[in-house]
Structure formats: C-alpha cells, structure tokens
Design an enzyme around this catalytic site. Sequence first.
Site, PDB file in Angstrom:
ATOM      1  CD  GLU A   1       0.243  -1.346   3.008  1.00  0.00           C
ATOM      2  OE1 GLU A   1       0.139  -1.913   3.979  1.00  0.00           O
ATOM      3  OE2 GLU A   1      -0.077  -2.125   1.758  1.00  0.00           O
TER       4      GLU A   1
ATOM      5  CG  ASP B   1      18.112  16.211 -36.433  1.00  0.00           C
ATOM      6  OD1 ASP B   1      19.184  14.633 -37.201  1.00  0.00           O
ATOM      7  OD2 ASP B   1      17.717  16.898 -36.227  1.00  0.00           O
TER       8      ASP B   1
ATOM      9  CG  ASP C   1      15.454  21.078 -31.688  1.00  0.00           C
ATOM     10  OD1 ASP C   1      15.007  20.160 -32.790  1.00  0.00           O
ATOM     11  OD2 ASP C   1      16.605  21.592 -31.745  1.00  0.00           O
TER      12      ASP C   1
ATOM     13  CG  ASP D   1      12.156  16.674 -34.091  1.00  0.00           C
ATOM     14  OD1 ASP D   1      12.706  15.909 -34.840  1.00  0.00           O
ATOM     15  OD2 ASP D   1      12.422  17.434 -33.765  1.00  0.00           O
TER      16      ASP D   1
ATOM     17  CG  ASN E   1       5.188 -11.565   7.100  1.00  0.00           C
ATOM     18  OD1 ASN E   1       5.973 -12.164   7.940  1.00  0.00           O
ATOM     19  ND2 ASN E   1       5.001 -10.815   6.678  1.00  0.00           N
TER      20      ASN E   1
ATOM     21  CG  ASN F   1       0.263  -4.689   7.772  1.00  0.00           C
ATOM     22  OD1 ASN F   1       1.346  -5.695   7.303  1.00  0.00           O
ATOM     23  ND2 ASN F   1      -0.380  -4.690   6.766  1.00  0.00           N
TER      24      ASN F   1
ATOM     25  CG  ASP G   1       3.823  -0.444   5.012  1.00  0.00           C
ATOM     26  OD1 ASP G   1       4.235  -1.207   4.449  1.00  0.00           O
ATOM     27  OD2 ASP G   1       2.260  -0.220   5.624  1.00  0.00           O
TER      28      ASP G   1
END
Length: 853
Positions: free
Chosen positions: A296, A339, A601, A605, A669, A694, A698
């Site tokens: 998460e 290029d 540029d 392109d 786990n 958790n 985390d």
Amino acid sequence: MVSEGEAATSLQVLRRLDTGPRGLTEAEAAARLAELGENSPPLPHTVSWPLRCARALRDPFTAVLLTLGLVSALVASWGTAVVILALVAVSCGLRAAGEHRADRSLAALRELVAGTATVLRRAGAGAEPRAREVPVAELVPGDVVRLGPGDLVPADVRLLRARGLTVHQAALTGESAPVAKAAVDVPAIADPAGAADAGPFQVPYLCFQGSGVASGSATAVVVETGERTRFAVAHGAAAPREASAFDRSVHGISWVLIRFMLLTPPLVLMANAALRGRGLETLPFAVAVAVGLTPEMLPVIVTTCLARGAALLARAHQVVVRRLPALHDLGAVDVLCLDKTGTLTEDRPVVERALGPGGENDPEVLRWAAVGAWWTLQLAELPAPDALDEALLTAAGPAGEEYDGIGAVPFDPGRRTATAVVAGTLGTHVLVTKGAAEDVLDRCDLNSAERERLLALAAREAGAGLRVLGVATARRASRTRPYTAADEHGLTFRGLVTFRDALAPGAAEALRGLTDLGITIRILTGDHPATAARACRDLGLGAVEAGVAADGAGPEAGGTDPVGTGAVPGPVVVARCTPEDKARIVAGLRAAGHTVGFLGDGVNDIPALRAADVGIAPRTAVDLARETADVVLAEKDLGAIGHAVTAGRRSSANIASYLRVTLSSNLGNVIAMLAAGLLLPFLPMLPVQVLAQNLCFDAAQLAFAHDRPGPAALRRPTVLRPRAFLRFITGFGVLNAIADLATFGVLALALRGPDALDDQAVFHSAWFTENLLTQALVMFLLRGGTRPGPVGRAAAVLAAVGLLLPPGPLGAALGMTGLPPSYHVLLAAVLGLYAVALRAVRARHDGRRPAQS
C-alpha cells in the site's frame, strides 16, 4: 518526402486547385469552406475533473486499492480504510492533472496560427480581385494570399512570386536561422532529388503554417488548410499516447498482486469455516491479511523516489522532469534516438579544406571564396549572412578588404550561385562566383572531359560526407553598367571548398558515456547518408553504415528495416527521415521490446516525442515540443541526458528494492498466517496487530526513497519485469514463510510444551516480534546495496520496535505481552539460520539473473 502535388509547377498547382493568380470568388471560397471546414487545428474535447478522476480508476492497482478500502470500511476497520482511500484519491488526482496538462498542449496549437491574413478575393467571376483581411479560419485551398515581414504563414502555401523572402521555421524544425524561399518552378515529377534530400521544410517554393516571414514579400496560393497542414499532421493531436515502460511494468506487477489478493480472503474464510467452525467473524482478519499482501505504500514510495530524484536532477544539472514516471522510464531506456544537427553537431558548417583543380590543397581557392563572401555580404544587403559565407570568413581571416567592391549578384535558389565583383588591376573588374559545384562548372570555359573530371572530384568529396562549394573567377573590362546573372559565363575554375558540420562540444565524450551505460544510439536525420555517417566518424564512433528511411519499410509495415530494430553494437544512422519516419522507427523499436528515448526540438519531432517512452526536448525547443516532452533540458546537451539516465536508474533501483523486499516479506507472512490459522484454535494475530505490524514495516520502508543503490544497479538499464518479480517473491516468500513457521517450534520449546501455544497473548507477541525482525533482515539483505545507508538504519529501528513494543504500554493496548528470555535466545538462532539461507539464495539468484531489476 515531397508529394507529387507539392512538386508540381505553380501553373499545375493552380489548375489542380481550380483557381488562378487573381484568387477565388467569394462564392467559391464560401462553398469550399463549407465542404472542407475551418482552417484551424481541432480543439480537444473538454472533460470535467470528476470524469478525469473516474477514468483513473481503470488502473488495476488503483481499483484493487479502492475495493480493499471499501471492504475495510464495511467491516469497520476505519484506520485501514482512511489510509487506502487517501492513497486512491492522490493517485486519481495525479492522473487527472496529467490529462489536463496534455489538453493544454493541444489547445496551444491555435496560438501559433495568425489571427488574420491578406487574401485576394473577387466579388464575382468578372470582377477585379481586391486584397482584404480575412480571419485565418476562413482560408480555403485555392486562396491567393500575400505575405510580408512579420506575417505568420496562415496555411501551407505554394509560392507564386517572391522577392527576397526568408522565413523563420523554428516552430516547425527547431532551427533558429531564417530559410531563404523563392518562387522557382520544378519539373512535375513525384520525387525531385533535391526536394527528397532536403525534406519538405527546406523546399524553396513551399511555406508552411506556423512559420513566420523574416524579410521580403511574396504572393502564394493556399494548398492545404486545417487538419491537413503539415503543422497539424506533424503534431498528431488525435493520436493517443501509448503506455510508457513505467505504466507497463506497474500494470504487470499489479495484475500479479491482484491474483494473490483475490485468492487470499476467500481462502482464509473457507479454511477457518471448514476446520475451525469460524465464519464471518474472521472477515476482518481476512481483509487485514489481504492488505498485508498489498504494497500500500507503493504510490508513496514511487512518488517520493521519483520526486526526490527529479528535484536533485533539476538542482544539479538543470534537467526538468515534467512527468514523474518518465524518470523511471529514463532509467529503463536502452535505445536513444536523436537528430544529428544541433545535438551531435552544431547548426553551422566549418571549412574542411580548399582544393585546386587537380585535387591538391590550395589556400588561394579559400581566399577567393572569402573575397566573394565578404563583398556579397557588404553589397547585396542580405537580411542575414549565409552560414557558408560565415564559415569562409572565419577560416580565411581578414579577406576582401584589400579590394574595392563594385557590385554583387546575390544567391538565387534557381541558379544556385552568387557573384561578387571587385576592382582588379587598372581598368579591369574581377568576377568571383561561388555556388553548387555543377552550376559553377556549367559557367566555366571547360571542355567536356575536364568538366567530367572536375564533377567526379566534387562527387568524391560529397561522397565522403562533405558539402562542396565551387569557386571560379573571370577578369572583365571595367564598366558602369550593373552586373547581372547573365554575366556569369566564360569563367575560370579556381577549385573547391569543402565543409563539414561543426561538432558539438562534448558530444563525443557524452556519446561514450551513454554507450557505457548500455544505451544504443540511433541517429535519425533528414541529411544525406554520407553527411550523417561522416559526422559519426568525426565523433570517433568508428565505421558507421547509414541506412535510408523508406515509406512503408520497417518491421511494423512488414518490409525490411534498413537498419534493423534489434540490439546493435554501436550507433546506427537513418538518413532522409521525415517526421513520420522518425515516429515509425521509434514505434518499431518499442514493438521490438526496447525502451526508447527521443530527443527533439521542433514541431516536426512531436510525433516521435509522443511515440517514445520518454520524450526529451531542450529549453530552446518550440513551445509545443516542450509541452509534449516528458523531460526538458536547460541546454541541448547529451551529457545532461547521461546524468538524467543515472538519476532514473537510481530511483528505479530503489523502487525495485522496495518491491522485492515488500512482496517477498508480505507473501511469506501471508503463507505463514494461512498455515497458522489452520493449525491454531485462535487467530494467529489480531487484525489490529496485523495492521500495526504493517504500519511499522511501511514506515521503515520510507527509507528506500533516500537510499543509494550499489554501482551494479546503475550500469545497465533498469527494467521491472513482472515474471522475474513473481519468481523472486515466490522463492524468497517461501523462505520467509519457513522462518515464520519455525517460530512454532521455538514457541513450543521456549514456553515448555505445545499446550503453551494456547496462550494467545504470548503467541501474538512472539509472532509480532519475529515478523518485524525477519522483515528487518529482509530489508537489510535484499536491498542490493553494499553500505547500510538509510535502509540499514531503518531496519535497525524496525528490529528495536519489534523487541521493545510488546512489553511496553502500547503493546498492552494492542493485546500483547512480554516474552521470556529463553524465547529470544532460540529466536536468535532461527534468525541466524534464516540470514545465512537468505544470503545463499540471494547470491545464487544474482548469479543467474541478467543485469537488470
């Protein structure tokens, strides 16, 4: 490539458009406007913010998180629900903001189109034409328009008459120098050689919407309007952007997780109902287990890693990452397309050498060419010096001032020569003519054999990738009558001056750095193949065989790609590329499994910028190219791209380390909890304890955003491959589950017999401690670096929490208690064996896998 219609003479164009030099009648213009539509780019369809956010829910990972959040709310697990739903809201908001930015770039199309245009219209068939201003949106093919200094070209036009016309095409090509245009006629063939070599934007008799008049004046007929102009076609506004490498990787990993997550809650419910007689009361535990499997924190870790890397990149190297996932894609790039002009070479020529008629070096040829350049520049009142003339004057030094200038006949695209006239010895004038070698030779007094020999000499130099300029002189009796192009005859050929493209400073070193990073360079250019290959040789890239882009050719069209799309041991040149060719080649490379970056540029392109995984543009690029690009460079510098690639690989390596650690630990786990749920008469861990575990894990893993991966992770492109991740997390997850299940034995011994397992508080506390200690080991041993760094320190804190939280007041609030000393001794033995096994499996895995994540 220039189409047959564009290559036709002006009279043929007028006939094809059913118009004439006097323009259309009002009735004809109104009918064509109704049939063809307005002369304006299409506006994007406006989408509301709520709808944009709803579209983001189509992402599989976001949808799964939303489902888990809603289920958590249904079972009154409010803390879990709030955290997950907040992550979903942030994800949807970021995606909606990206779509809004893309729509803004489409709307910017209209800003480069003039508001009004001067057009010749007639009231009726017999009426005289009148010049008047009309909105650009009302122009139609067949209209005759007038252009003057400062005007924007309102549509794609074919010149009928022009006087000293030069136009700025930076909005189309990215090149800042004005381009000379002339109303020359050409044979009506489908592919004129000159036009094919130069590309449509360099054809002298065509001007395109989006360019601006720098000097001179012209009358032209409109040939294309609206969505059919090259400006609109090159932008490719209607083509949706394909998923990037980052999107593909995350989607693949998300679907792997979805399969596990969808199976976990039903398995927990069915197993407990069948073996323990527990029903819906285990639903909160089942949801907690599914959440435990979910990474998460992935959105937070990804955003933090990429944002931190982008901030450091902007601060240290002035590289701006406009789309955060593009930083990951930069790390995965294994092919970079670019290029030649302005990137590997500067947008200016330099003199290579001067050759006499016999092919020997002759400095006098350079001196005469510089004399002609100096007095042409002084007397012809040109709006800007020619690039070749600047190169001549730079190479020759002071030249021409020792003569008195008499007159000049400036360069004309039709005859391809320029002449300066200076005072010679008493009573004479000297004509100095320079230009295309074959046109200069046509004006010289030569027999056919000598002319063919000199043409072969010029062709040999051109074949070596050099631009060739012929130089000739003639001594005439002085006169007061002005000189014209008709005086360019009976000349004495002096020799040739050859030019090469000036190499960009640092380009050779930057190319070596990129190839050392495992990136293959593809050079896509509109230049002649020999010119492009010469530039590559001058950069020290060795022998390069240049291919030629061909319409319809390439693997995606079922033809033969002249340069291939597989991995190649060095840079490859594809010459004479149109914007469509560039986009086609980039798409072909992606279809072959490569992650492709493209540096461009100009508006021409934009198709390739959109087709690439990562579009890169310099700060000096046109507005639309910068809006389309994912990454913007302060300068058009390949060295900055190397720094950006390294930053992308560093961020990607940290994300990959997080995923390896999280998914393998979480899977272990979950397997252990499922097994324990079947063996124990009570839940192996309370839902609130699962969530607390958790949360601790985390929080510790936020350190991955600040980690510094080892050198091995930066040497090769970083790719997140779902199948490789599945094998990794399965192997290490099973190993983690074995360590968890070994805890049963430890508890039985430490707490004196299997009956002690009935003490729920002791069991919950013991497994809570063991889980956090194994997760700390996984963080330290699987991260891939050599030094502990932030992750090592976070792992130490996590281990301390696992040991100190259960006996403390917070542990009591969570239903846990202190553990006997004997448990810690036996647990240390289990963890020691687990660490040895983890090291051994990791070493075996690293020895078998390729150099990638």
